[in-house]
Design an enzyme around this catalytic site. Structure first.
Site, PDB file in Angstrom:
ATOM      1  N   TYR A   1      26.670 -11.932  -0.826  1.00 60.85           N
ATOM      2  CA  TYR A   1      28.075 -11.467  -1.300  1.00 60.85           C
ATOM      3  C   TYR A   1      28.995 -12.645  -0.723  1.00 60.85           C
ATOM      4  CZ  TYR A   1      32.536  -8.734  -1.420  1.00 60.85           C
ATOM      5  OH  TYR A   1      33.698  -8.325  -1.577  1.00 60.85           O
TER       6      TYR A   1
ATOM      7  N   LYS B   1      31.988 -15.330  -2.417  1.00 57.30           N
ATOM      8  CA  LYS B   1      33.208 -15.376  -1.897  1.00 57.30           C
ATOM      9  C   LYS B   1      33.518 -16.744  -1.396  1.00 57.30           C
ATOM     10  CE  LYS B   1      34.302 -11.288  -3.446  1.00 57.30           C
ATOM     11  NZ  LYS B   1      35.144 -10.806  -4.851  1.00 57.30           N
TER      12      LYS B   1
HETATM   13  P1  NDP Z   1      34.412  -1.320  -6.544  1.00 56.11           P
HETATM   14  O1  NDP Z   1      33.055  -1.635  -6.414  1.00 56.11           O
HETATM   15  O2  NDP Z   1      35.035   0.007  -6.371  1.00 56.11           O
HETATM   16  O3  NDP Z   1      34.926  -1.790  -7.997  1.00 56.11           O
HETATM   17  C1  NDP Z   1      34.414  -2.929  -8.636  1.00 56.11           C
HETATM   18  C2  NDP Z   1      34.930  -3.272  -9.938  1.00 56.11           C
HETATM   19  O4  NDP Z   1      34.503  -4.284 -10.597  1.00 56.11           O
HETATM   20  C3  NDP Z   1      34.661  -2.182 -10.872  1.00 56.11           C
HETATM   21  O5  NDP Z   1      35.811  -1.861 -11.820  1.00 56.11           O
HETATM   22  C4  NDP Z   1      33.434  -2.718 -11.691  1.00 56.11           C
HETATM   23  O6  NDP Z   1      33.428  -2.127 -13.038  1.00 56.11           O
HETATM   24  C5  NDP Z   1      33.989  -4.184 -11.772  1.00 56.11           C
HETATM   25  N1  NDP Z   1      33.155  -4.993 -12.426  1.00 56.11           N
HETATM   26  C6  NDP Z   1      31.792  -5.341 -11.801  1.00 56.11           C
HETATM   27  N2  NDP Z   1      31.202  -6.300 -12.635  1.00 56.11           N
HETATM   28  C7  NDP Z   1      31.855  -6.336 -13.768  1.00 56.11           C
HETATM   29  C8  NDP Z   1      31.701  -7.347 -14.765  1.00 56.11           C
HETATM   30  N3  NDP Z   1      30.563  -7.970 -15.033  1.00 56.11           N
HETATM   31  N4  NDP Z   1      32.803  -7.306 -15.654  1.00 56.11           N
HETATM   32  C9  NDP Z   1      33.793  -6.618 -15.615  1.00 56.11           C
HETATM   33  N5  NDP Z   1      34.035  -5.724 -14.385  1.00 56.11           N
HETATM   34  C10 NDP Z   1      33.167  -5.865 -13.464  1.00 56.11           C
HETATM   35  O7  NDP Z   1      34.956  -2.669  -5.708  1.00 56.11           O
HETATM   36  P2  NDP Z   1      36.617  -2.873  -5.069  1.00 56.11           P
HETATM   37  O8  NDP Z   1      37.480  -1.968  -5.959  1.00 56.11           O
HETATM   38  O9  NDP Z   1      36.331  -2.438  -3.725  1.00 56.11           O
HETATM   39  O10 NDP Z   1      36.594  -4.317  -5.109  1.00 56.11           O
HETATM   40  C11 NDP Z   1      37.636  -5.082  -5.964  1.00 56.11           C
HETATM   41  C12 NDP Z   1      37.357  -6.605  -5.671  1.00 56.11           C
HETATM   42  O11 NDP Z   1      37.770  -6.596  -3.963  1.00 56.11           O
HETATM   43  C13 NDP Z   1      35.968  -7.212  -5.508  1.00 56.11           C
HETATM   44  O12 NDP Z   1      36.150  -8.434  -6.096  1.00 56.11           O
HETATM   45  C14 NDP Z   1      35.621  -6.971  -4.057  1.00 56.11           C
HETATM   46  O13 NDP Z   1      34.719  -8.011  -3.844  1.00 56.11           O
HETATM   47  C15 NDP Z   1      36.958  -7.163  -3.324  1.00 56.11           C
HETATM   48  N6  NDP Z   1      36.706  -6.744  -2.139  1.00 56.11           N
HETATM   49  C16 NDP Z   1      36.951  -5.526  -1.665  1.00 56.11           C
HETATM   50  C17 NDP Z   1      37.000  -5.094  -0.319  1.00 56.11           C
HETATM   51  C18 NDP Z   1      36.818  -3.580   0.017  1.00 56.11           C
HETATM   52  O14 NDP Z   1      36.871  -3.479   1.419  1.00 56.11           O
HETATM   53  N7  NDP Z   1      36.874  -2.641  -0.939  1.00 56.11           N
HETATM   54  C19 NDP Z   1      36.899  -6.033   0.820  1.00 56.11           C
HETATM   55  C20 NDP Z   1      36.979  -7.377   0.252  1.00 56.11           C
HETATM   56  C21 NDP Z   1      36.982  -7.925  -0.851  1.00 56.11           C
HETATM   57  P3  NDP Z   1      32.491  -1.037 -13.427  1.00 56.11           P
HETATM   58  O15 NDP Z   1      33.250   0.332 -13.089  1.00 56.11           O
HETATM   59  O16 NDP Z   1      32.033  -1.291 -15.000  1.00 56.11           O
HETATM   60  O17 NDP Z   1      31.152  -1.127 -12.394  1.00 56.11           O
END
Ligand code: NDP
Length: 245
Positions: free
Chosen positions: A165, A169
């Protein structure tokens, strides 16, 4: 300064931080195109469409960021519904695969490629395909591309976990540096953002995060509210601190 009525397209809006972007942007009066890979399963998002504030400003579009046919269909659909284009493209969709025990020496090819595919390659391809819609908007100073990155991508520091991961990033941050130069003549800034450690499905994989989505997204919206060449090609945290690569 981004106008409160700008049009935002968000990837991965079914839950977590993407869903919170949708909530706060609608509350602020923006037009929101919330994309997700399975609208029929995105119950919290579809509920907002039924009853939330600003529902008339919300459209939900199917978009799997790793699927070229899905991207093409989404571009077609958004082009048809948003005749003036879009102002802000938020690449939020991401995956954090736990299959490799957080160790590069144990990571499979499949796991490394899957992380890179969703977290690094897809934001590049989605940007390419939606760029004409960003270029179309008649609002200089009101456009932005935002990449949701992570401090786990720091080159200067290791947290000893989730390396595939982190690698994806770190590579995404390089995308931001390079794309900033390519986008400069078009007047479109691009920025990389670390949302903090936030209580979402992903954030809760490693313990109890200190931040709630509400605070993280409110901070991010403040940071990106003034797109400028100073912002472009740089990496910021949700609280406005500029981060090292
Ligand atoms: P979640 O796992 O809660 O949500 C991830 C989201 O990405 C879901 O809506 C999922 O959709 C979607 N997703 C994954 N793969 C795809 C795809 N192929 N096409 C479209 N949508 C997709 O994660 P977060 O909300 O926490 O994370 C959001 C962003 O923030 C990410 O990029 C993550 O790396 C980044 N981030 C988060 C942190 C944290 O502490 N939470 C820290 C640092 C960065 P579905 O419901 O269909 O699976």
């Amino acid at each position: 300064m981004l106008s409160s009525t700008a049009t935002y397209l968000i990837t991965g809006a079914s839950r977590g931080l993407g869903l919170e972007f949708v909530r706060q942007l609608l509350d602020g009066g923006a037009t929101v195109i919330a994309t997700c890979r399975s609208p029929s399963k995105a119950s919290q998002l579809t509920e907002l469409r039924r009853s939330g504030p600003g529902i008339k400003n919300l459209s939900i579009v199917q978009l799997d960021v790793t699927n070229d046919d899905s991207i093409a269909t989404a571009v077609k659909s958004v082009s048809a519904s948003q005749s003036r284009g879009i102002d802000v493209l938020i690449h939020n969709a991401g995956v954090n695969l736990l299959e490799d025990d957080g160790k590069l020496l144990k990571s499979s090819r499949e796991s490394l490629l899957a992380s890179l595919n969703t977290n690094t390659v897809s934001p590049v391809i989605v940007t390419q395909k939606f760029l004409p819609l960003l270029e179309k908007t008649p609002s200089p100073g009101n456009k932005l591309i935002m990449m949701m990155s992570s401090n786990l991508g720091f080159l200067s520091e290791s947290f000893g976990v989730v390396q595939s991961y982190g690698v994806s990033k770190a590579a995404l941050n390089k995308v931001v540096v390079e794309m900033a130069l390519e986008l400069q003549p078009k007047g479109i800034p691009i920025v990389s953002i670390h949302p903090g450690w936030v209580a979402t499905d992903m954030g809760s994989l490693y313990g109890k995060p200190p931040l709630q989505p509400k605070e993280s997204i409110a901070g991010i919206l403040k940071v990106i509210s003034k797109p400028s060449s100073k912002l472009s090609g740089n990496f910021f945290a949700y609280d406005g601190a500029q981060l090292p690569w």
